[in-house]
Write a protein that holds these residues in place. Structure first.
Motif, PDB file in Angstrom:
ATOM      1  N   SER A  26     -10.763   8.367   5.987  1.00 34.95           N
ATOM      2  CA  SER A  26     -10.095   7.819   4.805  1.00 34.95           C
ATOM      3  C   SER A  26      -9.192   8.823   4.095  1.00 34.95           C
ATOM      4  O   SER A  26      -8.511   8.480   3.129  1.00 34.95           O
ATOM      5  CB  SER A  26     -11.132   7.279   3.815  1.00 34.95           C
ATOM      6  N   LEU A  27      -9.182  10.073   4.563  1.00 35.85           N
ATOM      7  CA  LEU A  27      -8.365  11.097   3.893  1.00 35.85           C
ATOM      8  C   LEU A  27      -6.876  10.846   4.091  1.00 35.85           C
ATOM      9  O   LEU A  27      -6.456  10.301   5.125  1.00 35.85           O
ATOM     10  CB  LEU A  27      -8.701  12.483   4.458  1.00 35.85           C
ATOM     11  N   PRO A  28      -6.042  11.252   3.127  1.00 38.80           N
ATOM     12  CA  PRO A  28      -4.595  11.230   3.345  1.00 38.80           C
ATOM     13  C   PRO A  28      -4.245  12.042   4.593  1.00 38.80           C
ATOM     14  O   PRO A  28      -4.930  13.008   4.943  1.00 38.80           O
ATOM     15  CB  PRO A  28      -4.034  11.885   2.083  1.00 38.80           C
ATOM     16  N   TYR A  29      -3.157  11.661   5.259  1.00 39.32           N
ATOM     17  CA  TYR A  29      -2.761  12.327   6.502  1.00 39.32           C
ATOM     18  C   TYR A  29      -2.525  13.825   6.289  1.00 39.32           C
ATOM     19  O   TYR A  29      -2.881  14.644   7.131  1.00 39.32           O
ATOM     20  CB  TYR A  29      -1.509  11.662   7.071  1.00 39.32           C
ATOM     21  N   SER A  30      -1.927  14.173   5.160  1.00 38.65           N
ATOM     22  CA  SER A  30      -1.637  15.584   4.887  1.00 38.65           C
ATOM     23  C   SER A  30      -2.917  16.401   4.776  1.00 38.65           C
ATOM     24  O   SER A  30      -2.974  17.549   5.230  1.00 38.65           O
ATOM     25  CB  SER A  30      -0.806  15.719   3.609  1.00 38.65           C
ATOM     26  N   LEU A  31      -3.963  15.824   4.181  1.00 37.25           N
ATOM     27  CA  LEU A  31      -5.228  16.554   4.044  1.00 37.25           C
ATOM     28  C   LEU A  31      -5.948  16.674   5.380  1.00 37.25           C
ATOM     29  O   LEU A  31      -6.652  17.665   5.633  1.00 37.25           O
ATOM     30  CB  LEU A  31      -6.126  15.872   3.011  1.00 37.25           C
ATOM     31  N   PHE A 272       4.085   9.646   1.547  1.00 38.33           N
ATOM     32  CA  PHE A 272       4.805   8.373   1.584  1.00 38.33           C
ATOM     33  C   PHE A 272       4.180   7.430   2.609  1.00 38.33           C
ATOM     34  O   PHE A 272       3.767   7.847   3.693  1.00 38.33           O
ATOM     35  CB  PHE A 272       6.278   8.615   1.915  1.00 38.33           C
ATOM     36  N   PHE A 273       4.146   6.149   2.256  1.00 38.73           N
ATOM     37  CA  PHE A 273       3.608   5.119   3.144  1.00 38.73           C
ATOM     38  C   PHE A 273       4.207   3.781   2.721  1.00 38.73           C
ATOM     39  O   PHE A 273       5.053   3.720   1.820  1.00 38.73           O
ATOM     40  CB  PHE A 273       2.075   5.094   3.071  1.00 38.73           C
ATOM     41  N   TYR A 333       0.596   7.649  11.924  1.00 40.31           N
ATOM     42  CA  TYR A 333       0.584   6.663  10.835  1.00 40.31           C
ATOM     43  C   TYR A 333       0.220   5.265  11.335  1.00 40.31           C
ATOM     44  O   TYR A 333       0.879   4.710  12.215  1.00 40.31           O
ATOM     45  CB  TYR A 333       1.951   6.616  10.157  1.00 40.31           C
ATOM     46  N   GLU A 334      -0.844   4.706  10.754  1.00 40.61           N
ATOM     47  CA  GLU A 334      -1.265   3.350  11.107  1.00 40.61           C
ATOM     48  C   GLU A 334      -1.573   2.506   9.877  1.00 40.61           C
ATOM     49  O   GLU A 334      -1.194   1.351   9.799  1.00 40.61           O
ATOM     50  CB  GLU A 334      -2.494   3.404  12.032  1.00 40.61           C
ATOM     51  N   SER A 335      -2.285   3.096   8.925  1.00 38.62           N
ATOM     52  CA  SER A 335      -2.699   2.314   7.752  1.00 38.62           C
ATOM     53  C   SER A 335      -2.760   3.200   6.527  1.00 38.62           C
ATOM     54  O   SER A 335      -2.662   4.427   6.617  1.00 38.62           O
ATOM     55  CB  SER A 335      -4.069   1.677   8.006  1.00 38.62           C
TER      56      SER A 335
END
Length: 848
Positions: A26-31, A272-273, A333-335
């Motif tokens: 569930s973490l942001p992609y950057s983290l 961004f998403f 990136y998926e969700s």
């Protein structure tokens, strides 16, 4: 712990951490990228279980450390850093230790891109002449860099004329996922890049987690130190809506900059998403990510997706492994993951705009531009120009010249203008400095370059030029006309910075705009124009020509856009990127472990940092060196532009026999010049004095003198100094000299309402304590007070007592917040700065 990704390449899946109870999915992609780094590097020496727990649990505000994979430098910020390393080698040798212990451990790339100035413009020979002048001015600096290139391992130096640091980083250096030997195995991992330029976040548009840091922090990382920071909040920016016809990527970034600056994202990650994310190309994303410093974010991350892969393929780089790794690692990136909070940006609301006249976040819709100047009824006129004329237009900076959409758009507008029989105004200084030679290749292939040249937009250099303050002088007759008649004239540039005094001292303001609008303003020749209802000019037959008549359509741009994404162009340009021209190759440099310092040099000088006494103690009976308002930029503190002959630094150099004073940026390797240039910006407003510029009052006598002279007088008297300021102190460029000069002037603490991220950390790295206090105006501070700051029991983010003692003996006491944010930063402060901290550590390791 590692697993096979393909054949003999392994990786460290962070999904393994779910067995330890961490919800990494569930973490942001950057983290997730930071989690991978700490997980892979976990050794309980440099990277500990506590570090991993802090980031994997997303404990916002908790301190953790990680190891960046690469460092990028430009010459203005990179040279002082390498000078420091050279000085450390000398000190190592003096102490009987091996000087080669001082050497970059992390891959470091320095691109020489900030030194070229626009002395010549508007002709086919401009590029050649500017390059020749650049070498004449900077031969000593370039010899030092060539020595460094041969002397230090893991350091690549890209010769002048190859492009802007961030565009080379975007188009060539960045791999997104790198593969190197790690603990005896070939290992794939996502890149994390730090850079000494605040616009390093540009490659976040490519899915490379990256941000700007102070040169001092970068120096420590290069020498193998972990980078320590507080676990950030991550603001999700949901992109929705369709972009309107006629709206450029520049318009989008100015809109986002304004929105996020108002929202308040300083010190946070932005990610961004959303449904419209896939509509933005990597160049569009890079344009947005580049401006992260202007809206205050640490990083502005775009997750890896198919746009990322398309760009890697188009620029002749490996992309299949990137896709395989990102999907296996869960960073494709998926969700939507979890975010600290979500901000929605509707791209359909974006309209054509510019920003200025003094800050990048001052967005002005193009339809409202004329209203800014409606009170200007009586225009003063000179013999050549008048009030509100535009006298400088420049297509410049990595922000826009990385984006084929706006560069091709500028070419189409130029073509249509020529076809309509209109030209740039004769009094406008025009220039084009692409961030990469690839830009010229696709403009030539499209047949659009001759039209830009016909309007005066000849290539003047492949470097930062106007955006960093190297616009060069206005034409002499124009400059004299502006000065003698005190005219209010403007510049329009496609850059990312327009702070006061940065571009040219005779401009009343500068507006940021897309390259397309830059060309349009050169045709109009004035800033107070309503492009929607007034003609931009008249053709030779007297017929009005409106902006809409020559504006490029999306369809027209799309017919050319594939040329900008031709892999063959990138292969051709980057196959010889490390090869210098004749000027560079002719520089004769002797290889040696230690640098041969020239005591007479005014460019490269042995710095004083190792011997400087900056240890932590209470600050007693201090005086206020400067009393400042809001948004004091690093340009105000440490100018980068031309050195005025009448300035303290100018007089110092003239007395030494220097003819070409050059720029402050070019002389950052000489602390004596930089010390005299501290707070010397002609636009600085020190509220202790009525005069604008680098002046202050010495107390208690109240005598007005230069900031440098006052600091030296206080030094003789044994009086410590503080600076008092308002909000957003130190905004702007990642300029370690802004902190270095503060320390050299004898300032022990800076008391401000708030600090911009990079400058705060730079102050700490120089042993200067940043302290947040309430609005000084509300406290009744006048600037003549004696100040006491109690720091002996300092702890990270602790309250400290600050006393202002007035002339009548009364006292104003406040509790300030010490912005020494981590335990590692506290160690820097205690040891007198990061350089001493790292050096002492290396000495200790060498002796044990």
């Amino acid at each position: 712990m590692s697993q096979i990704l393909e054949s003999n390449i392994r990786y460290y899946p962070i999904k393994q951490l779910k067995d330890r109870g961490y919800d990494v999915d569930s973490l942001p992609y950057s983290l997730k990228i930071l989690v991978e780094n700490t997980f892979r590097n976990l050794d309980n020496v440099k990277i500990t279980e506590e570090d991993l727990d802090a980031i994997a649990s997303w404990k916002t505000g908790k301190e953790f450390s990680f190891l960046p994979t690469r460092v990028v430098l430009q010459d203005y910020t990179g040279i002082p850093l390498l000078v420091d390393l050279a000085a450390m080698r000398d000190e190592m040798s003096k102490r009987g230790e091996d000087p080669l212990k001082i050497n970059p451990i992390v891959q470091s790339d320095l691109i020489i891109d900030h030194s070229v100035q626009v002395d010549y413009y508007g002709t086919a020979s401009s590029l050649l002449l500017n390059k020749k002048k650049e070498f004449e001015r900077n031969v000593e600096r370039y010899k030092f860099l060539k020595w460094a290139q041969r002397s230090f391992k893991n350091l690549r130096v890209f010769p002048p004329g190859k492009g802007i640091i961030h565009q080379i980083n975007l188009e060539y250096l960045s791999k997104v996922v790198d593969v190197k030997e790690f603990r005896g195995q070939l290992t794939a991992y996502p890149e994390i890049v730090i850079g000494t330029d605040s616009h390093t976040p540009m490659t976040n548009g490519l899915g490379v987690l990256s941000w700007g840091v102070g040169g001092l922090e970068a120096e420590a990382v290069m020498l193998g130190e972990p980078y320590t920071m507080a676990v950030p909040e991550v603001v999700g920016v949901r992109l929705v809506g369709e972009i309107k016809e006629g709206v450029t990527p520049t318009d989008i970034v100015l809109y986002i900059t304004e929105k996020l600056r108002k929202k308040g994202v300083v010190g946070k990650f932005v990610e961004f998403f959303g449904p419209s994310l896939g509509n933005l190309t990597v160049p569009d994303r890079a344009t947005i990510a580049n401006m992260a410093p202007e809206y205050g974010a640490t990083a502005s991350y775009f997750p890896i997706d198919y746009q990322t892969l398309n760009y890697l393929a188009a620029t002749a780089r490996e992309y299949k492994l990137v896709e395989k790794y990102a999907k296996a690692q869960g960073i494709f990136y998926e969700s939507q993951p979890k975010y600290s909070e979500v901000v929605t940006i509707d791209l359909s609301e974006v309209e054509p705009a510019i920003a200025g006249p003094k800050n990048p976040d001052e967005r002005v819709p193009l339809k409202d531009l004329k209203k800014l100047f409606q009170e200007k009824k009586d225009k003063k006129k000179g013999s050549l120009v008048k009030d509100l004329d535009v006298v400088l237009t420049a297509i410049t900076s990595c922000t826009n010249t990385s984006n084929p959409t706006v560069m091709i758009g500028a070419g189409i507008l130029a073509k249509k203008a020529i076809q309509h029989g209109i030209r740039s105004k004769s009094y406008v200084k025009t220039s084009m400095a692409p961030g990469s030679p690839v830009v010229v290749e696709y403009l030539k292939e499209s047949g659009l370059l001759p039209y830009l040249e016909a309007l005066g937009f000849h290539v003047v250099g492949f470097g930062c030029t106007t955006c960093i303050g190297n616009a060069g002088p206005l034409p002499k007759k124009i400059e004299e006309d502006v000065k003698s008649n005190k005219l209010e004239v403007y510049g329009v540039i496609s850059g990312n910075r327009n702070y006061e005094g940065r571009i040219n001292p005779y401009l009343s303001g500068v507006f940021l705009a897309s390259p397309v609008l830059v060309v349009a303003f050169s045709l109009a020749g004035r800033i107070d124009i309503d492009f929607f209802n007034e003609p931009i000019d008249y053709d030779p037959n007297g017929n009005p020509v409106y902006l809409r008549d020559i504006w490029p359509t999306t369809k027209e741009i799309s017919e050319y856009i594939k040329l900008g994404m031709n892999p063959e162009f990138y292969k051709a340009v980057y196959s010889h990127i490390l090869e210098g021209d004749e000027n560079w190759n002719n520089l004769q440099v002797k290889e040696s472990e230690l640098y041969s310092w020239d005591e007479k040099s005014t460019y490269i000088r042995m710095p004083p940092w190792i011997s400087l006494d900056l240890k932590l103690d209470d600050v007693k009976n201090a005086r206020i060196l400067l009393l400042l308002g809001d948004k004091i930029t690093t340009d105000h503190i440490s100018p980068a532009g031309p050195i005025d002959k009448d300035s303290v630094a100018g007089k110092y150099l003239s007395e030494l026999g220097e003819q070409d004073l050059n720029t402050y940026g070019a002389r950052r390797g000489d602390h004596e010049v930089m010390l005299r240039g501290g707070f010397a910006n002609s636009k600085l407003k020190n509220l202790l004095v009525d005069v604008q510029g680098g002046f202050t009052k010495h107390f208690p006598d109240g005598k007005v003198m230069s900031v440098y002279e006052a600091s030296q007088q206080y030094k003789k008297e044994g009086v410590p100094l503080v600076i008092v300021a308002g909000k957003q102190y130190g905004s702007g460029s990642s300029r370690d000299w802004a902190a270095k000069v503060t320390a050299l002037l004898g300032v022990k603490a800076v008391l401000a309402e708030s600090f911009e991220r990079i400058h705060r950390s730079n102050l700490v790295a120089m042993g200067v304590v940043p302290i947040e206090i309430p609005d000084w105006k509300s406290l009744g501070i006048k600037g003549d007070e004696i100040v006491n700051v109690y720091l002996k029991d300092l702890k990270p983010k602790s309250k400290v007592k600050v006393e202002f003692i007035k002339q009548d003996g009364s006292k104003v006491e406040v509790q300030g917040l010490a912005r020494v944010d981590t335990n590692v930063e506290l160690e820097y402060i205690k040891q007198g700065g990061i350089l001493k901290y790292v050096f002492n550590k290396l000495i200790h390791e060498s002796q044990n």
